[in-house]
Design a protein around this motif. Structure first.
Motif, PDB file in Angstrom:
ATOM      1  N   ALA A  23      39.233  34.687  34.807  1.00  0.00           N
ATOM      2  CA  ALA A  23      39.440  34.953  36.231  1.00  0.00           C
ATOM      3  C   ALA A  23      40.871  35.409  36.494  1.00  0.00           C
ATOM      4  O   ALA A  23      41.115  36.297  37.320  1.00  0.00           O
ATOM      5  CB  ALA A  23      39.119  33.706  37.052  1.00  0.00           C
ATOM      6  N   ALA A  24      41.836  34.814  35.793  1.00  0.00           N
ATOM      7  CA  ALA A  24      43.235  35.199  35.967  1.00  0.00           C
ATOM      8  C   ALA A  24      43.470  36.620  35.487  1.00  0.00           C
ATOM      9  O   ALA A  24      44.162  37.412  36.142  1.00  0.00           O
ATOM     10  CB  ALA A  24      44.144  34.225  35.215  1.00  0.00           C
ATOM     11  N   VAL A  25      42.899  36.975  34.342  1.00  0.00           N
ATOM     12  CA  VAL A  25      43.051  38.335  33.819  1.00  0.00           C
ATOM     13  C   VAL A  25      42.400  39.333  34.774  1.00  0.00           C
ATOM     14  O   VAL A  25      42.973  40.378  35.103  1.00  0.00           O
ATOM     15  CB  VAL A  25      42.442  38.449  32.413  1.00  0.00           C
ATOM     16  CG1 VAL A  25      42.449  39.904  31.935  1.00  0.00           C
ATOM     17  CG2 VAL A  25      43.208  37.576  31.418  1.00  0.00           C
ATOM     18  N   ALA A  26      41.184  39.009  35.224  1.00  0.00           N
ATOM     19  CA  ALA A  26      40.482  39.906  36.138  1.00  0.00           C
ATOM     20  C   ALA A  26      41.244  40.067  37.448  1.00  0.00           C
ATOM     21  O   ALA A  26      41.363  41.172  37.984  1.00  0.00           O
ATOM     22  CB  ALA A  26      39.072  39.388  36.398  1.00  0.00           C
ATOM     23  N   ALA A  27      41.781  38.962  37.978  1.00  0.00           N
ATOM     24  CA  ALA A  27      42.529  39.023  39.241  1.00  0.00           C
ATOM     25  C   ALA A  27      43.782  39.880  39.099  1.00  0.00           C
ATOM     26  O   ALA A  27      44.116  40.666  39.994  1.00  0.00           O
ATOM     27  CB  ALA A  27      42.894  37.612  39.697  1.00  0.00           C
ATOM     28  N   ARG A  28      44.502  39.718  37.976  1.00  0.00           N
ATOM     29  CA  ARG A  28      45.698  40.537  37.760  1.00  0.00           C
ATOM     30  C   ARG A  28      45.332  42.013  37.698  1.00  0.00           C
ATOM     31  O   ARG A  28      45.992  42.851  38.315  1.00  0.00           O
ATOM     32  CB  ARG A  28      46.393  40.120  36.464  1.00  0.00           C
ATOM     33  CG  ARG A  28      47.738  40.824  36.249  1.00  0.00           C
ATOM     34  CD  ARG A  28      48.199  40.776  34.804  1.00  0.00           C
ATOM     35  NE  ARG A  28      47.386  41.629  33.946  1.00  0.00           N
ATOM     36  CZ  ARG A  28      47.520  42.948  33.878  1.00  0.00           C
ATOM     37  NH1 ARG A  28      48.401  43.582  34.610  1.00  0.00           N
ATOM     38  NH2 ARG A  28      46.749  43.651  33.077  1.00  0.00           N
ATOM     39  N   PHE A  29      44.262  42.317  36.971  1.00  0.00           N
ATOM     40  CA  PHE A  29      43.900  43.727  36.817  1.00  0.00           C
ATOM     41  C   PHE A  29      43.404  44.314  38.140  1.00  0.00           C
ATOM     42  O   PHE A  29      43.752  45.450  38.485  1.00  0.00           O
ATOM     43  CB  PHE A  29      42.826  43.886  35.745  1.00  0.00           C
ATOM     44  CG  PHE A  29      42.441  45.318  35.525  1.00  0.00           C
ATOM     45  CD1 PHE A  29      43.274  46.163  34.817  1.00  0.00           C
ATOM     46  CD2 PHE A  29      41.261  45.818  36.053  1.00  0.00           C
ATOM     47  CE1 PHE A  29      42.944  47.500  34.634  1.00  0.00           C
ATOM     48  CE2 PHE A  29      40.919  47.149  35.875  1.00  0.00           C
ATOM     49  CZ  PHE A  29      41.762  47.992  35.167  1.00  0.00           C
ATOM     50  N   ILE A  30      42.593  43.565  38.883  1.00  0.00           N
ATOM     51  CA  ILE A  30      42.100  44.068  40.165  1.00  0.00           C
ATOM     52  C   ILE A  30      43.268  44.363  41.100  1.00  0.00           C
ATOM     53  O   ILE A  30      43.269  45.353  41.833  1.00  0.00           O
ATOM     54  CB  ILE A  30      41.117  43.065  40.788  1.00  0.00           C
ATOM     55  CG1 ILE A  30      39.794  43.073  39.997  1.00  0.00           C
ATOM     56  CG2 ILE A  30      40.856  43.385  42.258  1.00  0.00           C
ATOM     57  CD1 ILE A  30      38.816  42.005  40.427  1.00  0.00           C
ATOM     58  N   THR A  31      44.282  43.507  41.061  1.00  0.00           N
ATOM     59  CA  THR A  31      45.456  43.701  41.926  1.00  0.00           C
ATOM     60  C   THR A  31      46.300  44.885  41.473  1.00  0.00           C
ATOM     61  O   THR A  31      46.816  45.645  42.310  1.00  0.00           O
ATOM     62  CB  THR A  31      46.319  42.432  41.924  1.00  0.00           C
ATOM     63  OG1 THR A  31      45.534  41.331  42.406  1.00  0.00           O
ATOM     64  CG2 THR A  31      47.542  42.600  42.815  1.00  0.00           C
ATOM     65  N   ASP A  32      46.430  45.078  40.156  1.00  0.00           N
ATOM     66  CA  ASP A  32      47.347  46.090  39.612  1.00  0.00           C
ATOM     67  C   ASP A  32      46.642  47.264  38.957  1.00  0.00           C
ATOM     68  O   ASP A  32      47.276  48.041  38.233  1.00  0.00           O
ATOM     69  CB  ASP A  32      48.263  45.441  38.563  1.00  0.00           C
ATOM     70  CG  ASP A  32      49.315  44.540  39.179  1.00  0.00           C
ATOM     71  OD1 ASP A  32      49.515  44.630  40.406  1.00  0.00           O
ATOM     72  OD2 ASP A  32      49.914  43.739  38.443  1.00  0.00           O
ATOM     73  N   HIS A  33      45.339  47.440  39.188  1.00  0.00           N
ATOM     74  CA  HIS A  33      44.593  48.422  38.400  1.00  0.00           C
ATOM     75  C   HIS A  33      45.102  49.845  38.579  1.00  0.00           C
ATOM     76  O   HIS A  33      44.964  50.682  37.685  1.00  0.00           O
ATOM     77  CB  HIS A  33      43.108  48.359  38.769  1.00  0.00           C
ATOM     78  CG  HIS A  33      42.775  49.005  40.081  1.00  0.00           C
ATOM     79  ND1 HIS A  33      42.971  48.374  41.284  1.00  0.00           N
ATOM     80  CD2 HIS A  33      42.306  50.244  40.371  1.00  0.00           C
ATOM     81  CE1 HIS A  33      42.617  49.173  42.259  1.00  0.00           C
ATOM     82  NE2 HIS A  33      42.209  50.314  41.741  1.00  0.00           N
ATOM     83  N   ALA A  34      45.731  50.151  39.728  1.00  0.00           N
ATOM     84  CA  ALA A  34      46.179  51.523  39.975  1.00  0.00           C
ATOM     85  C   ALA A  34      47.271  51.958  39.010  1.00  0.00           C
ATOM     86  O   ALA A  34      47.504  53.167  38.846  1.00  0.00           O
ATOM     87  CB  ALA A  34      46.667  51.657  41.422  1.00  0.00           C
ATOM     88  N   ARG A  35      47.926  51.017  38.370  1.00  0.00           N
ATOM     89  CA  ARG A  35      49.017  51.388  37.457  1.00  0.00           C
ATOM     90  C   ARG A  35      48.491  51.813  36.082  1.00  0.00           C
ATOM     91  O   ARG A  35      49.255  52.312  35.253  1.00  0.00           O
ATOM     92  CB  ARG A  35      49.999  50.235  37.294  1.00  0.00           C
ATOM     93  CG  ARG A  35      49.461  49.033  36.569  1.00  0.00           C
ATOM     94  CD  ARG A  35      50.401  47.849  36.644  1.00  0.00           C
ATOM     95  NE  ARG A  35      51.094  47.596  35.400  1.00  0.00           N
ATOM     96  CZ  ARG A  35      51.787  46.495  35.135  1.00  0.00           C
ATOM     97  NH1 ARG A  35      51.893  45.554  36.052  1.00  0.00           N
ATOM     98  NH2 ARG A  35      52.392  46.342  33.982  1.00  0.00           N
ATOM     99  N   TYR A  36      47.180  51.657  35.839  1.00  0.00           N
ATOM    100  CA  TYR A  36      46.616  51.961  34.525  1.00  0.00           C
ATOM    101  C   TYR A  36      45.700  53.173  34.563  1.00  0.00           C
ATOM    102  O   TYR A  36      44.972  53.401  35.533  1.00  0.00           O
ATOM    103  CB  TYR A  36      45.816  50.763  33.997  1.00  0.00           C
ATOM    104  CG  TYR A  36      46.649  49.523  33.771  1.00  0.00           C
ATOM    105  CD1 TYR A  36      47.464  49.407  32.651  1.00  0.00           C
ATOM    106  CD2 TYR A  36      46.621  48.473  34.689  1.00  0.00           C
ATOM    107  CE1 TYR A  36      48.230  48.277  32.447  1.00  0.00           C
ATOM    108  CE2 TYR A  36      47.386  47.335  34.488  1.00  0.00           C
ATOM    109  CZ  TYR A  36      48.187  47.241  33.369  1.00  0.00           C
ATOM    110  OH  TYR A  36      48.950  46.122  33.176  1.00  0.00           O
ATOM    111  N   GLU A  37      45.702  53.926  33.478  1.00  0.00           N
ATOM    112  CA  GLU A  37      44.724  54.981  33.281  1.00  0.00           C
ATOM    113  C   GLU A  37      43.979  54.721  31.980  1.00  0.00           C
ATOM    114  O   GLU A  37      44.571  54.298  30.982  1.00  0.00           O
ATOM    115  CB  GLU A  37      45.396  56.365  33.244  1.00  0.00           C
ATOM    116  CG  GLU A  37      46.389  56.576  32.137  1.00  0.00           C
ATOM    117  CD  GLU A  37      46.987  57.976  32.144  1.00  0.00           C
ATOM    118  OE1 GLU A  37      46.843  58.655  33.175  1.00  0.00           O
ATOM    119  OE2 GLU A  37      47.587  58.376  31.123  1.00  0.00           O
ATOM    120  N   GLN A  38      42.686  54.961  31.999  1.00  0.00           N
ATOM    121  CA  GLN A  38      41.850  54.662  30.837  1.00  0.00           C
ATOM    122  C   GLN A  38      42.047  55.704  29.746  1.00  0.00           C
ATOM    123  O   GLN A  38      42.090  56.907  30.004  1.00  0.00           O
ATOM    124  CB  GLN A  38      40.383  54.602  31.245  1.00  0.00           C
ATOM    125  CG  GLN A  38      39.456  54.177  30.119  1.00  0.00           C
ATOM    126  CD  GLN A  38      38.027  53.996  30.601  1.00  0.00           C
ATOM    127  OE1 GLN A  38      37.789  53.513  31.713  1.00  0.00           O
ATOM    128  NE2 GLN A  38      37.069  54.389  29.787  1.00  0.00           N
TER     129      GLN A  38
END
Length: 251
Positions: free
Chosen positions: A123-138
């Motif tokens: 849940a912590a990993v998912a929450a961090r990514f959901i909050t900061d996902h715009a900084r990443y590109e696949q």
């Protein structure tokens, strides 16, 4: 599978019509995991939104995306728009839905459900990514039965030392998914780790997050605190899993 025939509503554009037709023809392909605003007896309200997270049951090979997110918006003129986004992990699909207006908690607080994290660390990993996902590109991803990995690149200066993020997701349709992540200096380091898995995942740069607890997790923690016989040992490191060399990735 929800009924997306949507009587009395018309698609607002060609893309929405195609997405609707795809779902109508895909009976048995998708398993609905989360629906944030189920249709009530009186039907959807004009101007309302419905956010859905599916599992693609036919996607567990090395060329597909196991998760599918869908955003259904009911217009005030009797039309609807339906946008979809295939994703290699449920966390990435959830991040896309949250960016379009979905409640983040719907994808983090559903313990015992296939589309939500199975434990506090996930849940912590998912929450961090959901909050900061715009900084990443696949960059690329790979899929095997029960497991998906995805490599992303941090486009901000926060991850300059180790800009490549690896997320590893394993799923259980009855309990939810386990999500782990680590950061690396290069794609080659990511691939080497995937092939050997002899060490723990390196911590993510700027990865401090507030753990999001589900009601079930809070109750479990309360029971543990009330029991003097139980300790508070840290979570054990995941056991390395052998992975065949030469696995094909999807770019």
């Amino acid at each position: 599978m929800p009924d997306l025939s949507l009587p009395q509503w018309q698609p607002a554009d060609t893309a929405s019509a195609r997405a609707q037709q795809h779902f109508l023809e895909a009976e048995g392909v998708y398993d609905l995991l989360i629906e944030t605003d189920p249709e009530d007896l009186d039907g959807p309200e004009p101007g309302s939104d419905n956010f859905l997270l599916f599992e693609d049951l036919d996607a567990y090979d090395e060329t597909a995306n196991p998760a599918l997110a869908a955003h259904l918006h009911y217009g005030t003129d009797g039309t609807f728009t339906l946008a979809t986004r295939p994703a290699p992990t449920f966390a990435i699909a959830a991040a896309w839905l949250v960016a379009r207006g979905a409640d983040q908690g719907a994808f983090l607080h559903r313990a015992g459900h296939g589309g939500a994290p199975v434990d506090e660390r996930s849940a912590a990993v998912a929450a961090r990514f959901i909050t900061d996902h715009a900084r990443y590109e696949q960059v690329e991803h790979g899929v095997e039965p029960g497991e998906t990995w995805v490599m992303l690149r941090d486009t901000t200066s926060a991850g300059a030392a180790r800009p490549f993020l690896l997320q590893l997701e394993t799923g259980d349709p009855e309990r939810g998914y386990t999500l782990r992540e680590g950061s690396f200096a290069s794609p080659q380091e990511v691939q080497q780790w995937l092939e050997t898995r002899r060490t723990a995942l390196p911590p993510v740069e700027q990865g401090e997050v507030t753990v999001v607890y589900s009601p079930q997790a809070l109750a479990a923690r309360a029971r543990t605190a009330a029991s003097p016989a139980k300790g508070t040992a840290a979570e054990a490191a995941p056991v390395p899993v052998p992975v065949p060399a030469g696995r094909r990735a999807v770019r």
